[in-house]
Each structure stands twice: as C-alpha cells, then as structure tokens.
Design a protein around this motif. Structure first.
Motif, PDB file in Angstrom:
ATOM      1  N   TYR A 192     -63.273  -3.922 -36.641  1.00 52.44           N
ATOM      2  CA  TYR A 192     -62.511  -2.888 -36.198  1.00 52.44           C
ATOM      3  C   TYR A 192     -61.571  -2.686 -37.301  1.00 52.44           C
ATOM      4  N   ARG A 193     -61.111  -1.096 -37.365  1.00 48.20           N
ATOM      5  CA  ARG A 193     -60.254  -0.885 -38.168  1.00 48.20           C
ATOM      6  C   ARG A 193     -58.859  -0.479 -37.422  1.00 48.20           C
ATOM      7  N   LEU A 194     -57.876  -0.699 -37.752  1.00 47.79           N
ATOM      8  CA  LEU A 194     -56.585  -0.656 -37.181  1.00 47.79           C
ATOM      9  C   LEU A 194     -56.059   0.772 -37.542  1.00 47.79           C
ATOM     10  N   ARG A 195     -55.065   1.282 -36.553  1.00 45.95           N
ATOM     11  CA  ARG A 195     -54.483   2.773 -36.636  1.00 45.95           C
ATOM     12  C   ARG A 195     -53.477   2.542 -37.798  1.00 45.95           C
ATOM     13  N   ARG A 196     -53.195   3.151 -38.584  1.00 41.10           N
ATOM     14  CA  ARG A 196     -52.233   3.095 -39.438  1.00 41.10           C
ATOM     15  C   ARG A 196     -50.965   3.654 -38.826  1.00 41.10           C
ATOM     16  N   PRO A 197     -49.758   3.661 -39.391  1.00 39.26           N
ATOM     17  CA  PRO A 197     -48.592   4.146 -38.948  1.00 39.26           C
ATOM     18  C   PRO A 197     -48.852   5.822 -39.049  1.00 39.26           C
ATOM     19  N   ALA A 198     -47.804   6.269 -38.315  1.00 46.05           N
ATOM     20  CA  ALA A 198     -48.135   7.789 -38.288  1.00 46.05           C
ATOM     21  C   ALA A 198     -47.461   8.339 -39.315  1.00 46.05           C
ATOM     22  N   GLU A 199     -47.795   9.606 -39.708  1.00 43.02           N
ATOM     23  CA  GLU A 199     -46.904  10.301 -40.872  1.00 43.02           C
ATOM     24  C   GLU A 199     -45.605  10.795 -40.006  1.00 43.02           C
ATOM     25  N   GLU A 200     -45.554  11.059 -38.884  1.00 43.15           N
ATOM     26  CA  GLU A 200     -44.179  11.681 -37.977  1.00 43.15           C
ATOM     27  C   GLU A 200     -43.895  10.626 -37.184  1.00 43.15           C
ATOM     28  N   ALA A 201     -42.615  10.457 -37.011  1.00 39.90           N
ATOM     29  CA  ALA A 201     -41.822   9.499 -35.926  1.00 39.90           C
ATOM     30  C   ALA A 201     -42.598  10.038 -34.642  1.00 39.90           C
ATOM     31  N   GLY A 202     -42.556   8.903 -33.849  1.00 42.90           N
ATOM     32  CA  GLY A 202     -43.074   9.158 -32.393  1.00 42.90           C
ATOM     33  C   GLY A 202     -43.200   7.959 -31.846  1.00 42.90           C
ATOM     34  N   ALA A 203     -43.384   8.197 -30.090  1.00 48.87           N
ATOM     35  CA  ALA A 203     -43.586   7.038 -29.380  1.00 48.87           C
ATOM     36  C   ALA A 203     -44.638   7.277 -28.333  1.00 48.87           C
ATOM     37  N   PHE A 204     -45.241   6.107 -27.979  1.00 47.68           N
ATOM     38  CA  PHE A 204     -46.387   6.245 -26.928  1.00 47.68           C
ATOM     39  C   PHE A 204     -46.102   5.179 -25.923  1.00 47.68           C
ATOM     40  N   PHE A 205     -46.217   5.565 -24.482  1.00 51.26           N
ATOM     41  CA  PHE A 205     -46.022   4.550 -23.545  1.00 51.26           C
ATOM     42  C   PHE A 205     -47.162   4.944 -22.628  1.00 51.26           C
ATOM     43  N   GLU A 206     -47.647   3.855 -22.030  1.00 51.86           N
ATOM     44  CA  GLU A 206     -48.663   3.861 -20.922  1.00 51.86           C
ATOM     45  C   GLU A 206     -48.521   2.732 -20.021  1.00 51.86           C
ATOM     46  N   GLY A 256     -40.916   6.488 -48.521  1.00 50.23           N
ATOM     47  CA  GLY A 256     -42.269   6.536 -48.427  1.00 50.23           C
ATOM     48  C   GLY A 256     -42.970   5.726 -47.534  1.00 50.23           C
ATOM     49  N   THR A 257     -42.319   4.609 -46.969  1.00 56.71           N
ATOM     50  CA  THR A 257     -42.824   3.566 -45.982  1.00 56.71           C
ATOM     51  C   THR A 257     -43.176   4.151 -44.916  1.00 56.71           C
ATOM     52  N   ARG A 258     -44.152   3.739 -44.139  1.00 56.69           N
ATOM     53  CA  ARG A 258     -44.500   3.935 -42.808  1.00 56.69           C
ATOM     54  C   ARG A 258     -44.623   2.744 -42.101  1.00 56.69           C
ATOM     55  N   ALA A 259     -44.308   2.531 -40.649  1.00 52.32           N
ATOM     56  CA  ALA A 259     -44.263   1.455 -39.998  1.00 52.32           C
ATOM     57  C   ALA A 259     -44.493   1.767 -38.538  1.00 52.32           C
ATOM     58  N   PHE A 260     -45.240   0.891 -37.624  1.00 53.59           N
ATOM     59  CA  PHE A 260     -45.125   0.979 -36.114  1.00 53.59           C
ATOM     60  C   PHE A 260     -45.058  -0.678 -35.673  1.00 53.59           C
ATOM     61  N   ALA A 261     -44.629  -0.543 -34.636  1.00 54.47           N
ATOM     62  CA  ALA A 261     -44.558  -1.609 -33.701  1.00 54.47           C
ATOM     63  C   ALA A 261     -44.842  -1.469 -32.063  1.00 54.47           C
ATOM     64  N   SER A 262     -45.679  -2.221 -31.673  1.00 56.10           N
ATOM     65  CA  SER A 262     -46.208  -2.245 -29.886  1.00 56.10           C
ATOM     66  C   SER A 262     -46.093  -3.543 -29.402  1.00 56.10           C
ATOM     67  N   TYR A 263     -45.982  -3.219 -28.031  1.00 57.14           N
ATOM     68  CA  TYR A 263     -45.722  -4.307 -27.236  1.00 57.14           C
ATOM     69  C   TYR A 263     -46.566  -4.082 -25.851  1.00 57.14           C
ATOM     70  N   SER A 264     -47.209  -5.034 -25.593  1.00 58.67           N
ATOM     71  CA  SER A 264     -47.894  -4.882 -24.090  1.00 58.67           C
ATOM     72  C   SER A 264     -47.664  -5.998 -23.326  1.00 58.67           C
ATOM     73  N   PHE A 265     -47.501  -6.002 -22.037  1.00 57.46           N
ATOM     74  CA  PHE A 265     -47.745  -7.080 -21.091  1.00 57.46           C
ATOM     75  C   PHE A 265     -48.780  -6.684 -20.124  1.00 57.46           C
ATOM     76  N   GLY A 276     -47.169  -2.778 -37.739  1.00 62.71           N
ATOM     77  CA  GLY A 276     -47.868  -2.344 -38.986  1.00 62.71           C
ATOM     78  C   GLY A 276     -47.079  -1.850 -39.979  1.00 62.71           C
ATOM     79  N   LEU A 277     -47.507  -1.720 -41.382  1.00 62.25           N
ATOM     80  CA  LEU A 277     -46.410  -1.141 -42.384  1.00 62.25           C
ATOM     81  C   LEU A 277     -47.393  -0.889 -43.304  1.00 62.25           C
ATOM     82  N   THR A 278     -47.168   0.349 -44.035  1.00 63.91           N
ATOM     83  CA  THR A 278     -47.974   0.896 -45.272  1.00 63.91           C
ATOM     84  C   THR A 278     -47.011   1.274 -46.104  1.00 63.91           C
ATOM     85  N   HIS A 279     -47.130   0.846 -47.429  1.00 65.51           N
ATOM     86  CA  HIS A 279     -46.138   1.610 -48.365  1.00 65.51           C
ATOM     87  C   HIS A 279     -47.023   2.076 -49.753  1.00 65.51           C
ATOM     88  N   GLU A 280     -46.764   3.156 -50.240  1.00 64.82           N
ATOM     89  CA  GLU A 280     -47.825   3.494 -51.576  1.00 64.82           C
ATOM     90  C   GLU A 280     -46.607   3.366 -52.709  1.00 64.82           C
TER      91      GLU A 280
END
Length: 753
Positions: free
Chosen positions: A177-191, A214-223, A245-249
């Motif tokens: 499985y392929r992971l989702r990369r950090p998004a181009e725009e800042a945002g949040a998702f809660f479920e 140019g760096t993009r990053a995400f962090a998530s937590y679930s319980f 996750g973190l990406t940089h070109e």
C-alpha cells in the motif's frame, strides 16, 4: 547461477525483439511509440481508470496479475473500521480474510489472509508499505498506518516482477500500500465513529501545506477501543496510533520523503471452538473464556484475563530519490521497526514430566531494519531496473522466551521458563535485475531475484535442578539458504481497450520454524531417542512455488472484464511428519502441492452514477502426495482440498451515487470448505451482506466538507465460522474454529477544514 540467469534474461528480450518487430503495427508513429507504457515508470502515476471506475484502478499492459483499490474504494468498501488494510481486499477473487471480531483488531495469528488458498501463517509477512517489508508479526506492527493515510492498495497474485516482490513470503501473493503524501494546502480532517459493542474511534489528521522552504508535512492520531462482541474483555482495550509524513524537494532532481508511526495496542483474545461446537453455533455462538476464576487450575487457564496480548512499537521509512537524467533515477529506501510486548495464553505443557495447566507468557523485544537501493533507466534497447535489498530481523521466529506461570488461589505464580534461548538475527541479501521492452503492441518484462538468507543461530537453555544450563541438544548454528527466483511476463494489446498476458514467476513461502518450540516442549522424549534439534533442522528450508497465469483485460469505458486462469506447484511445504527415531511428529519442509483455478473480475456502469461489479473464483488446491505423518504409514491426503480453502467464492457490489448521497451494498459468498486435510470436517457455505451509506455536505458552517457515514456489517446477522487457526496439513480434531463477527453497525461523522 546469477550470470546464467542474466544471460537467459537477455536472450528472452532479444527473442522478444524479433517477435515484437513482426507484431508491431508498421503505421505506428514516433509520437505514439513514445506514448506507450514502459516497464519503468519514472513518475508516480495515479491511475483513475478508464470509464471512471471509482472502486478499482484500471490496469493496462502489465504482464502480471494485480488489482488495485483506489482511495475512494478504501472509503467505500474498506470495512467498518479503518485500521486494517486486509478488510478492504476481502471482496477480491481468491482472497479470504478472517478475524474473530468485526473491527479487524483480532489476534495476530488468526487475523490473517489467504490468497489462492495459501495462508500466511504470520500476517504482515506479505504486507508491504511503499514496497518495503516494515510490517510483521508477532506484535503491534502487523498493521501500522491508519487507512485514512493510505492512498491505495495493490494486490499481486501469481508470479511477480522482482522489484515488486521484496517480502518475507510471496507464495500466497503480496499486498502493497501507498501512503498519502502531505497535502499541498494546509488543512485538517477529523472523524468520530461509534458503533456496536461500545466501539469508538477518533481520528485527526493535520496537514501543513507547502511551507516557504517547500517542505510539506502531516501528522495524525487515532484512538480505538471496543468490547469483545461475546465474553468478557475488550478487543481492543485500546489502540493508540500516531502517523506522520514529510516530503521535501531539493530542486528538480532530488526528493526526500520520510514517514513514521508509533502504535500501542492491548486486546483480549477470543476462545476457539472444537469441530463439534462449530457445527452447533446456535448453542456455542457466544462460547467464550471464563469470566471468573473457579479455583480449578485446569479451568482457570481459560480465564479471560489470562488470555490477552499487549504490544507497542515504532517504525520509520524513507525514500531518497535522485533523478540522474531525464530517463534515469536512483533511489534509496531505508526502514526500521522496533516492537516489544507479550502474548499470554492458557495451555497444558509438561512440568517435571507431568502435563500441567499453566499460563504461558511469550515475551518479545525485537527490531527489524533494512534498505532497498534501486536504479531505474530507460535505455535504447530496454528499460532497466536493478536493485539490492538488505534486511535483518531479530527473532521471532522461532520464539526466544516463554515464561511459565502456575495458576494458584492467589493468582499467577511464576514457575520459570518453558523455553529460553539467546536472541539472534535473520539476515537477507537479495540483488535483483529486471528488464522490459515494448514493441508496438507487445510488452515484455523479465527479471531474476537472488535470495540469500541466513537463519539466526539458536543457543538454547534448560534448567536441571533449577540452574540455567546451555542445552546443546536444543541448539543449532546459523543456517544458510539461497534461492534463484526468475520471472517472465508477456502481454499483447488486442486493441486500445483489450490485452492478453502470460506470466511465470517463482516465489518463496513459509519456513518450518515451529520445529524448534516443538522440540523444546518434548525435549525429554527426543533426548531419550538420541534426537537433537540439529537432526531436525536439516529439513528446515523455504517453501518454493512456481506460478503460471494466463489472463486478459477488457476495459471498454462503461464495462470491464478481467478473467485469469492460474496454475501453481508448491515444493517443500511445511507439514508435520512422523520421525521414526523418536516416534514423534515434527514440522519439516518436505511436502508438495498444486493449485489450479480461475478468477473473474467484472463491472458495468449501468448508468453514469451506478456501477455494478462482481468477482468470483474457482480454486482446487491439493497435496500431490500422501504425507508420512503416521507410525503405521502415510496419511492419505493426496487429492484432498487443503484445510480452510473453499473451492468456490464470489462477491457482488454496487456503487450508486445520487448527488452527494452514496450507497454501497456488498454481498460475499464463501463456498464449502474443510477444517482438516482429510476432509472429514466439512463446513457449509455461507452468504454475508454488508451495507455502506454516506452523505457529503460541502461548505457547511465554513467547512470544506462534512460527511456522514453509516456502515452495516453482516446485515442479516448470519452465524458462521470465520477464522481458523489452520495449517495446511491440520488433522481431524486439531483445528481451532472461531465464530464470525455478528451484525455490527457503525456511525461516523467527519469534518474537513
């Protein structure tokens, strides 16, 4: 051997060039040739599928068998929980998934998957993340990243190209499985989800967007936590999962990606049924571990809180990609995982020569690490992929430490070790080479992977008179095994919408590591017969299997059809055989088997907003010879269907969209199967119905999206046997059966900012 395989590979491509030049359409223009798909993709391509299929990716010219589930497919049919990738694949042909509970967090040895009848005894050993063997069991690293952070799942079956097959075991197929990369725009998702059996799950993901550098990053937590659906205890008591996750070109030629995970889980196990109990589910549907202690040790080892597991671990993986030229690149992908914890289970084992009820605590503290280095290039004559996989892993398997506890009126009393040995490392070295070329409508891919594996030494101890003493009888040195794993595939485009393909590949499978704990548990009898572990270790090897697939793909926009015929032969399968010297059964890699059958994937867009899909399979999987598992002779298993392998199976699903409302009914059929290799314990076929409903609202209260979901699992509350703790050669009376999950409902609400 390595040079010989490379020469054969080049010969295969040269032969293909001769044939391909005859089949290539003479009117093909230079521009069209440049548009042909190549075996080496230098860009990460996201395929949406011809005809707008929303559940599965449409494959085109790959000369091997694979099916990919899209992000939308994961959300639609991925199960009532988003913590287990295997649940998302259970509608695919020849895929059996099993869990004792509805949310996919069941016991790691039973919460497994079978592909084309071949069971992965250790789930996670055929599960890759970004093509890397980060996962594994026992422990918490079976399923790492939450499914909300997964972009897509790909299932490989049959022969696999070398660059796609870097896993412990591949004979049953492979899940990547392929992971989702950090998004181009800042945002949040809660479920937030709530459901049956006091299930609750909270998930939060934050994306930084593209930062000034140019760096993009995400962090998530679930319980997550939930009660067991029957009996005392929870499954899980808790599961904490943190992903990042973190990406940089660095300019246009260098890219760095880094992903990490921390997870912690505790869960109570489910009690298995005997075959007689499994036949009477109306009476034993909620048969469970005891809720109270009785004072009787033989009964109290079945106390629910003496049968549980708890683990925590962390993982990291990275991808450093350097584009050397416009047509070549070099990548390095290191990974690391650390796991520690324990599994407690009530058993009966010999103590001072007498069978005694005890609680066994299997303690684990191990790491795995590795790296894949790969070079890809589009050369004038062919596309080239060359790489090297290095992997090391501390045991298990086999286990290193089993503690023993006696059940007393005051609780558990430590009573020494049932099994103890020094930790050691397994090491894998695996270089590989893959070549591909396209000649008009003809696509060729060939390759070879060399596998050199070192099994760690076992320095075992026992305790005569209570004194820790090195045990030479139960110890063995390092063992070295090597295999050559060739692959060849050819596909031909009948038209822009149809192709046929043929694939051959050699895969590897399970090792008979149970020979070690089995020896220790019966050491006295083996020693009396003059049999050492070293005597048994000579037949501990890797299973090898040869796979042949003949398939076709038809995708005409509004409908698709993917039939496959497959055949495989399996050598050195791990089975229990009778040791004439000791008079005991021992686990050895000595058996042969074969499998043949057919698979079908199909779907049609009845309307623009309605997709109907169906998958089906036929699989005959049988031993080719009888097994020497009896003192009086051979066990008559030739031609019998292997345990827990249905001959027929199917699934039917629909994806209906009405504005922002979607409905996904799923119907799954599992055919008749057997719980033993003699086929004396049949289980009836069964149907299960799931239903998934969702409604999206955009721009509500300033939010980008609000989504409501209602998921139903086993809608009609069918009673059935789901998971089995099965080996291929399980004999009558020794199978552990588990009740399938009942009707389950989950409601979720999510917000995207």
């Amino acid at each position: 051997m390595w040079c010989l395989c490379c020469n054969l590979l080049l010969g295969f491509l040269l032969l293909g060039s001769t044939v391909g030049s005859c089949w290539a359409a003479p009117a093909t223009t230079e521009a069209a040739q440049e548009g042909e798909a190549s075996a080496v993709s230098l860009e990460a391509i996201e395929v949406s599928g011809k005809g707008g299929h929303v559940l599965f990716d449409a494959k085109t010219d790959e000369p091997w068998t694979e099916t990919s589930l899209t992000r939308e497919g994961i959300e639609s049919i991925g199960g009532v929980s988003q913590g287990n990738p295997v649940q998302a694949l259970r509608t695919l042909p020849s895929v059996q998934t099993s869990s004792e509970e509805p949310y996919g967090y069941g016991h790691f040895f039973n919460n497994g998957v079978k592909i084309r009848g071949q069971r992965i005894k250790a789930p996670g050993s055929n599960l890759l993340i970004e093509g890397l063997q980060v996962t594994g069991v026992p422990g918490s690293s079976q399923y790492l990243f939450d499914m909300e952070n997964v972009e897509g799942l790909t299932l490989y079956k049959g022969g696999m190209p070398p660059s796609k097959s870097l896993a412990f075991t591949t004979n049953a197929g492979l899940i990547d499985y392929r992971l989702r990369r950090p998004a181009e725009e800042a945002g949040a998702f809660f479920e937030q989800s709530i459901g049956s059996f006091d299930y609750q799950r909270s998930f939060l993901r934050l994306d930084s967007g593209r930062l000034p550098g140019g760096t993009r990053a995400f962090a998530s937590y679930s319980f997550t936590d939930a009660d067991k659906w029957h009996g005392e205890g929870q499954s899980p008591d808790w599961r904490h999962n943190l992903d990042f996750g973190l990406t940089h070109e660095f300019g246009k030629r260098v890219k760095l990606e880094l992903f990490g995970n921390y997870n912690s889980i505790k869960a109570h196990d489910f009690r298995s049924l005997s075959y007689d109990q499994a036949r009477h589910l109306d009476q034993y549907d909620k048969y469970s571990y005891n809720s109270e202690l009785t004072g009787n040790a033989a009964e109290d080892i079945r106390y629910y809180d003496y049968n549980r597991h708890q683990f925590e671990g962390y993982s990291a993986l990275a991808n450093l990609e350097i584009r050397l030229t416009e047509k070549s690149r070099f990548s390095v992908k290191p990974y690391f995982n650390k796991t520690q914890g324990y599994w407690m289970v009530g058993v009966t084992e010999p103590v001072n020569g007498k069978k005694t009820p005890v609680v066994r605590k299997w303690e684990m503290n191990y790491h795995r690490l590795g790296v894949v280095a790969q070079y890809d290039a589009e050369l004038p004559l062919f596309d080239l992929t060359a790489g090297y996989w290095y992997h090391e892993q501390e045991r298990p398997g086999p286990p290193t430490k089993w503690k023993r506890y006696l059940v007393t009126s005051g609780g558990l009393e430590y009573a020494g070790y049932s099994l103890l040995s020094d930790n050691s490392k397994h090491i894998i070295h695996s270089p590989y080479l893959q070549l591909g070329r396209t000649f008009g409508r003809l696509h060729l891919t060939g390759g070879v992977r060399y596998l050199y594996e070192e099994f760690g030494e076992i320095e075992s101890y026992y305790f005569p008179g209570g004194v820790k003493t090195y045990d030479p009888l139960a110890s063995v040195g390092r063992k070295y095994i090597d295999k050559v794993l060739p692959f060849a595939g050819i596909s031909f485009d009948l038209s822009e919408s149809a192709n046929i393909y043929f694939t051959y590949g050699r895969n590897v499978g399970r090792t008979a590591f149970p020979a070690y704990p089995s020896y220790v548990m019966r050491r006295g009898k083996f020693a009396a017969a003059g049999v050492s572990l070293s005597d048994l270790w000579s037949n501990v090897d890797l299973e090898v299997s040869d796979h042949y697939d003949l398939g076709a793909r038809f995708d005409f926009g509004r409908w698709y059809l993917n039939p496959v015929l497959f055949y495989s032969r399996h050598f050195d399968k791990a089975v229990n055989i009778y040791d004439t010297t000791s008079g005991l059964l021992v686990n050895q890699n000595v058996a042969t088997a074969r499998s043949y059958g057919a698979e079908l994937e199909m779907g049609v867009h009845v309307m623009d907003n309605l997709l109907l899909a169906a998958n089906a399979f036929y699989n005959n999987f049988e031993f080719e010879k009888n097994i020497e598992a009896l003192s009086s002779g051979k066990l008559d298993v030739k031609g019998n269907q292997i345990a827990d392998t249905p001959m027929f199976g199917a699934s039917f699903m629909a994806d209906y969209r009405l504005g922002d409302f979607s409905i996904n009914p799923v119907v799954r059929y599992t055919g008749r199967r057997y719980g033993d290799v003699l086929n004396e314990e049949p289980l009836s076929s069964y149907w299960l119905v799931d239903l998934n409903l969702a409604y999206r609202l955009k721009d509500l209260w300033g939010l980008k999206e609000t989504r409501l979901k209602l998921n139903f699992l086993n809608l009609f509350d069918k009673k059935y046997i789901g998971a089995m703790d099965a080996s291929d050669d399980t004999q009558p009376g020794s199978m552990a059966y588990y009740q399938g999950a009942p009707f389950t409902m989950v409601f979720s609400i999510s917000f995207r900012i």
